[in-house]
Design a protein around this motif. Sequence first.
Motif, PDB file in Angstrom:
ATOM      1  N   LYS A  18     -37.861  55.149  38.270  1.00  0.00           N
ATOM      2  CA  LYS A  18     -37.390  56.513  38.578  1.00  0.00           C
ATOM      3  C   LYS A  18     -38.400  57.227  39.483  1.00  0.00           C
ATOM      4  N   THR A  19     -39.672  57.155  39.120  1.00  0.00           N
ATOM      5  CA  THR A  19     -40.718  57.817  39.909  1.00  0.00           C
ATOM      6  C   THR A  19     -40.789  57.192  41.301  1.00  0.00           C
ATOM      7  N   GLY A  20     -40.718  55.868  41.357  1.00  0.00           N
ATOM      8  CA  GLY A  20     -40.813  55.168  42.644  1.00  0.00           C
ATOM      9  C   GLY A  20     -39.644  55.510  43.556  1.00  0.00           C
ATOM     10  N   LEU A  21     -38.441  55.602  42.984  1.00  0.00           N
ATOM     11  CA  LEU A  21     -37.269  55.935  43.806  1.00  0.00           C
ATOM     12  C   LEU A  21     -37.380  57.363  44.337  1.00  0.00           C
ATOM     13  N   GLU A  22     -37.883  58.270  43.492  1.00  0.00           N
ATOM     14  CA  GLU A  22     -38.034  59.663  43.952  1.00  0.00           C
ATOM     15  C   GLU A  22     -39.022  59.745  45.109  1.00  0.00           C
ATOM     16  N   SER A  23     -40.077  58.968  44.999  1.00  0.00           N
ATOM     17  CA  SER A  23     -41.084  58.963  46.054  1.00  0.00           C
ATOM     18  C   SER A  23     -40.501  58.380  47.361  1.00  0.00           C
ATOM     19  N   PHE A  24     -39.697  57.310  47.226  1.00  0.00           N
ATOM     20  CA  PHE A  24     -39.038  56.761  48.424  1.00  0.00           C
ATOM     21  C   PHE A  24     -38.116  57.820  49.037  1.00  0.00           C
ATOM     22  N   TYR A  25     -37.354  58.478  48.173  1.00  0.00           N
ATOM     23  CA  TYR A  25     -36.357  59.441  48.649  1.00  0.00           C
ATOM     24  C   TYR A  25     -37.022  60.594  49.397  1.00  0.00           C
ATOM     25  N   SER A  26     -38.134  61.105  48.876  1.00  0.00           N
ATOM     26  CA  SER A  26     -38.756  62.241  49.578  1.00  0.00           C
ATOM     27  C   SER A  26     -39.360  61.773  50.905  1.00  0.00           C
TER      28      SER A  26
ATOM     29  N   VAL B 158     -34.491  44.725  36.704  1.00  0.00           N
ATOM     30  CA  VAL B 158     -33.481  45.774  36.810  1.00  0.00           C
ATOM     31  C   VAL B 158     -32.241  45.139  37.439  1.00  0.00           C
ATOM     32  N   MET B 159     -31.081  45.308  36.778  1.00  0.00           N
ATOM     33  CA  MET B 159     -29.843  44.762  37.358  1.00  0.00           C
ATOM     34  C   MET B 159     -29.430  45.598  38.558  1.00  0.00           C
ATOM     35  N   LEU B 160     -28.759  44.944  39.508  1.00  0.00           N
ATOM     36  CA  LEU B 160     -28.329  45.642  40.726  1.00  0.00           C
ATOM     37  C   LEU B 160     -27.479  46.872  40.363  1.00  0.00           C
ATOM     38  N   SER B 161     -26.587  46.711  39.384  1.00  0.00           N
ATOM     39  CA  SER B 161     -25.742  47.853  38.994  1.00  0.00           C
ATOM     40  C   SER B 161     -26.603  49.002  38.436  1.00  0.00           C
ATOM     41  N   GLU B 162     -27.672  48.672  37.709  1.00  0.00           N
ATOM     42  CA  GLU B 162     -28.579  49.718  37.176  1.00  0.00           C
ATOM     43  C   GLU B 162     -29.338  50.395  38.319  1.00  0.00           C
ATOM     44  N   LEU B 163     -29.726  49.577  39.311  1.00  0.00           N
ATOM     45  CA  LEU B 163     -30.445  50.140  40.465  1.00  0.00           C
ATOM     46  C   LEU B 163     -29.558  51.178  41.166  1.00  0.00           C
ATOM     47  N   ILE B 164     -28.290  50.817  41.354  1.00  0.00           N
ATOM     48  CA  ILE B 164     -27.377  51.732  42.050  1.00  0.00           C
ATOM     49  C   ILE B 164     -27.227  53.036  41.247  1.00  0.00           C
ATOM     50  N   ASP B 165     -27.094  52.911  39.924  1.00  0.00           N
ATOM     51  CA  ASP B 165     -27.012  54.119  39.075  1.00  0.00           C
ATOM     52  C   ASP B 165     -28.251  54.999  39.280  1.00  0.00           C
ATOM     53  N   ALA B 166     -29.428  54.356  39.306  1.00  0.00           N
ATOM     54  CA  ALA B 166     -30.690  55.119  39.426  1.00  0.00           C
ATOM     55  C   ALA B 166     -30.782  55.797  40.795  1.00  0.00           C
ATOM     56  N   ILE B 167     -30.298  55.126  41.836  1.00  0.00           N
ATOM     57  CA  ILE B 167     -30.348  55.728  43.182  1.00  0.00           C
ATOM     58  C   ILE B 167     -29.362  56.904  43.252  1.00  0.00           C
ATOM     59  N   GLU B 168     -28.182  56.717  42.649  1.00  0.00           N
ATOM     60  CA  GLU B 168     -27.195  57.812  42.625  1.00  0.00           C
ATOM     61  C   GLU B 168     -27.805  59.043  41.947  1.00  0.00           C
ATOM     62  N   GLU B 169     -28.530  58.784  40.866  1.00  0.00           N
ATOM     63  CA  GLU B 169     -29.145  59.893  40.125  1.00  0.00           C
ATOM     64  C   GLU B 169     -30.223  60.573  40.974  1.00  0.00           C
ATOM     65  N   SER B 170     -31.042  59.760  41.673  1.00  0.00           N
ATOM     66  CA  SER B 170     -32.109  60.331  42.511  1.00  0.00           C
ATOM     67  C   SER B 170     -31.550  61.245  43.586  1.00  0.00           C
ATOM     68  N   CYS B 171     -30.471  60.785  44.257  1.00  0.00           N
ATOM     69  CA  CYS B 171     -30.013  61.598  45.389  1.00  0.00           C
ATOM     70  C   CYS B 171     -28.805  62.470  45.024  1.00  0.00           C
ATOM     71  N   GLY B 172     -28.376  62.397  43.767  1.00  0.00           N
ATOM     72  CA  GLY B 172     -27.311  63.291  43.305  1.00  0.00           C
ATOM     73  C   GLY B 172     -25.981  63.058  43.987  1.00  0.00           C
ATOM     74  N   LYS B 173     -25.717  61.814  44.378  1.00  0.00           N
ATOM     75  CA  LYS B 173     -24.458  61.495  45.060  1.00  0.00           C
ATOM     76  C   LYS B 173     -23.940  60.154  44.578  1.00  0.00           C
TER      77      LYS B 173
END
Length: 319
Positions: A301-309, A249-264
Motif C-alpha cells: 500500500k505504501t509503495g503504491l502510494e509512493s509510485f502514484y505521487s 500478491v495475486m494479480l487480482s489483489e494488485l489491481i484492487d490495491a491500485i484501484e484503491e490508491s487512485c480511487g478509480k
Amino acid sequence: MKKRILITGAAGFIGSNLIGSLLRDGRYYVIGLDNFDAFYPRADKEENILCFAGNDNFRFYEGDIRNMSDLDALGDIDVIVHLAAKAGVRPSIKDPVICQEVNVGGTQNLLEFAKKRNISQFVFASSSSVYGINQNVPWSEEDKLLPISPYASTKLSCEMLGHVYSHLYGIRFLALRFFTVYGPGQRPDLAIHKFFKSIINGQPIPVFGDGSTSRDYTYVDDIVSGIEAAISYEASIFEIINLGNHQTVMLSELIDAIEESCGKKAVIDRLPEQPGDVPQTFADIQKAKKLLNYHPSTDLKTGLESFYSWYLKTRDVQN
Ligand code: NAD
C-alpha cells in the motif's frame, strides 16, 4: 577517499534510484553509464537523472556496455554495479539475439574491463526469472533453475560468467536476483506503471490470465538497500542472493490495491496467459538477511502510494 562506483544502466529505473541514494549517503563518487536504449523513451530516462546534473560527486557518460572503447573512457572505478540490460521477458521472446548480445555479451565485456582495470568488486542485477516454473516456494538460491524465456536464460548465463571471473581472476561477484521491482521511476512496460496509467486515463488494462498469477513485489528502496550492502560486502568471493519482499500478491489483489490508491475502478481487458511468464514468484530472503542484513520494509500500500505521487508529478513526460 570516496568509493568510486560505476553504475551501468544509470538512467534507468533502478539505476537512477540507486544514484540518488548513494549521493545522499555522501561516501561515494558515482559514474553513470547508459546508452539510452530505445526500449522506452529517452526523455523518461533523461528526466530520471536530471536532478543529479551539477552534483560534484556524479559524472554521466553516454555509452554502450558492448563497446570497450566506451568503457575505456571512464575514470577510476572501485566497484561496478551492473544494471544495464535488455530487460523484460516478452521483448526477449521477440528478439532473443539482441537480448543475448546486450545481456551476455555486454556483461562479458564489463567483466573483461574489470579484469583489465583490476576492479575487484562486481555487483550484478540478476532476476527471479532464472527460477522458471518452480513449485517449491519460497524460492531458495539452492533450488534447481530451469528458465523459460530468453531473458531469464541470459541472466543465468551472466551468473555463471561471474563465477568464472571470480574463480579465475579473484573478482568478487555478487549476483542479486531481484523480484519484481516497483516504485518511483518504474519502467513503463511493467504492470504497476501500465495499470496506473490506464486506470487514470480511463483506458482498459490488459490482464493476462484469470488474475490468479502472483508476484513478490519489492519496493525499489528495499532493492537499493540490498545493492548498497552488496557494494560493501567482503566476506566471500562469489554469492547469489535473492532480493525480494517475501510476500506474494495475486494479480487480482494488485489491481484492487491500485484501484484503491487512485480511487478509480479498472476496466479489464482479459487476455490469454503469455508464453515465458511464470505463474508465481516468491523469494526466500534468509540468505540476504544473513549476508546483507537485508530487511525489506515497504508494504504494498505504501509503495503504491509512493509510485502514484511520483506518477502524478512527472506524468507530463509519461505520455
Ligand atoms: P531499465 O530498462 O529502466 O534500466 C536499464 C538501463 O540500461 C536503461 O536505462 C537502458 O537504457 C540501459 N541499457 C540498455 N542497454 C544498454 C547498453 N547496451 N549499454 C548501456 N546501457 C544500456 O530497467 P530496470 O527495471 O531499472 O532494471 C535494471 C536491471 O535490473 C536490469 O538488468 C534488469 O534486467 C534487472 N531486473 C529488473 C527487475 C525489475 O522488476 N525492474 C527485476 C529483475 C531484474
